[in-house]
Design a protein around this motif. Structure first.
Motif, PDB file in Angstrom:
ATOM      1  N   GLU A 168      53.192  69.221 -48.728  1.00  0.00           N
ATOM      2  CA  GLU A 168      53.073  69.166 -47.268  1.00  0.00           C
ATOM      3  C   GLU A 168      54.321  69.730 -46.599  1.00  0.00           C
ATOM      4  OE1 GLU A 168      52.180  65.067 -46.507  1.00  0.00           O
ATOM      5  OE2 GLU A 168      50.016  65.382 -46.729  1.00  0.00           O
ATOM      6  N   GLN A 226      54.942  86.072 -36.794  1.00  0.00           N
ATOM      7  CA  GLN A 226      53.880  86.518 -35.905  1.00  0.00           C
ATOM      8  C   GLN A 226      54.385  86.724 -34.485  1.00  0.00           C
ATOM      9  OE1 GLN A 226      50.786  83.593 -36.426  1.00  0.00           O
ATOM     10  NE2 GLN A 226      49.778  84.793 -38.023  1.00  0.00           N
ATOM     11  N   ILE A 233      54.126  73.474 -46.866  1.00  0.00           N
ATOM     12  CA  ILE A 233      53.151  73.997 -45.907  1.00  0.00           C
ATOM     13  C   ILE A 233      53.750  74.029 -44.510  1.00  0.00           C
ATOM     14  CG2 ILE A 233      50.967  73.473 -44.734  1.00  0.00           C
ATOM     15  CD1 ILE A 233      49.926  72.500 -47.489  1.00  0.00           C
ATOM     16  N   THR A 234      54.466  72.980 -44.122  1.00  0.00           N
ATOM     17  CA  THR A 234      55.099  72.926 -42.806  1.00  0.00           C
ATOM     18  C   THR A 234      56.127  74.046 -42.667  1.00  0.00           C
ATOM     19  OG1 THR A 234      54.811  70.530 -42.748  1.00  0.00           O
ATOM     20  CG2 THR A 234      56.414  71.464 -41.227  1.00  0.00           C
ATOM     21  N   LEU A 247      55.644  81.585 -40.676  1.00  0.00           N
ATOM     22  CA  LEU A 247      54.537  82.437 -40.240  1.00  0.00           C
ATOM     23  C   LEU A 247      54.536  82.577 -38.723  1.00  0.00           C
ATOM     24  CD1 LEU A 247      51.955  84.025 -40.880  1.00  0.00           C
ATOM     25  CD2 LEU A 247      50.714  81.854 -40.722  1.00  0.00           C
ATOM     26  N   ASP A 248      54.734  81.462 -38.016  1.00  0.00           N
ATOM     27  CA  ASP A 248      54.791  81.518 -36.555  1.00  0.00           C
ATOM     28  C   ASP A 248      55.937  82.415 -36.089  1.00  0.00           C
ATOM     29  OD1 ASP A 248      52.622  79.840 -36.352  1.00  0.00           O
ATOM     30  OD2 ASP A 248      53.829  78.030 -35.988  1.00  0.00           O
ATOM     31  N   ARG A 268      54.324  77.444 -42.432  1.00  0.00           N
ATOM     32  CA  ARG A 268      53.716  77.631 -41.114  1.00  0.00           C
ATOM     33  C   ARG A 268      54.767  77.991 -40.077  1.00  0.00           C
ATOM     34  NH1 ARG A 268      49.345  72.732 -41.122  1.00  0.00           N
ATOM     35  NH2 ARG A 268      47.731  73.870 -42.236  1.00  0.00           N
ATOM     36  N   SER A 269      55.935  77.365 -40.188  1.00  0.00           N
ATOM     37  CA  SER A 269      57.023  77.673 -39.268  1.00  0.00           C
ATOM     38  C   SER A 269      57.459  79.129 -39.425  1.00  0.00           C
ATOM     39  CB  SER A 269      58.199  76.733 -39.521  1.00  0.00           C
ATOM     40  OG  SER A 269      59.290  77.069 -38.721  1.00  0.00           O
TER      41      SER A 269
END
Length: 112
Positions: free
Chosen positions: A42, A56, A45-46, A52-53, A49-50
């Motif tokens: 987890e 992006q 994943i966090t 990836l943001d 995601r950070s």
């Protein structure tokens, strides 16, 4: 009383209490190990995601093609904006959740 262990029904009365305690201890250890692995995943994943943001927000998804009304058919370029922020970890999200539930005392304007 029967106990379901690894898909096999076994009768507790036929097992000694030490055997049951040992079996339950092994299952508890397995559960703790799996919970630790889940927590690590987890967190990964966090973090992903950070990241990836962040990527992006800097890299545009698609470039804009030439528009019929644009001069000499040149494409209008879009510029990506970068956002600089601290990564959001589970700890900071929990702190924000705790802070949002905090109530502060009201002070009359005359006493400020």
């Amino acid at each position: 009383m029967s106990l379901l262990l690894n898909g096999v029904n076994q009768c507790i009365s036929s097992m000694g209490s030490l055997e049951v305690q040992e079996l339950l201890g092994k299952k508890d250890d397995l559960i703790r190990d799996l919970e630790e692995k889940l927590k690590v995943r987890e967190n990964e994943i966090t973090e992903l995601r950070s990241q990836l943001d962040k990527f992006q927000s800097v890299i545009p998804f698609a470039t804009v093609g030439p528009t019929p009304g644009s001069p000499k058919g040149r494409a209008r370029k879009t510029r990506a904006q970068g956002i600089s922020a601290e990564p959001q970890t589970l700890k900071t999200v929990q702190e924000l959740a705790d802070l949002s539930q905090t109530t502060f005392p009201e002070v009359p304007k005359t006493q400020r």
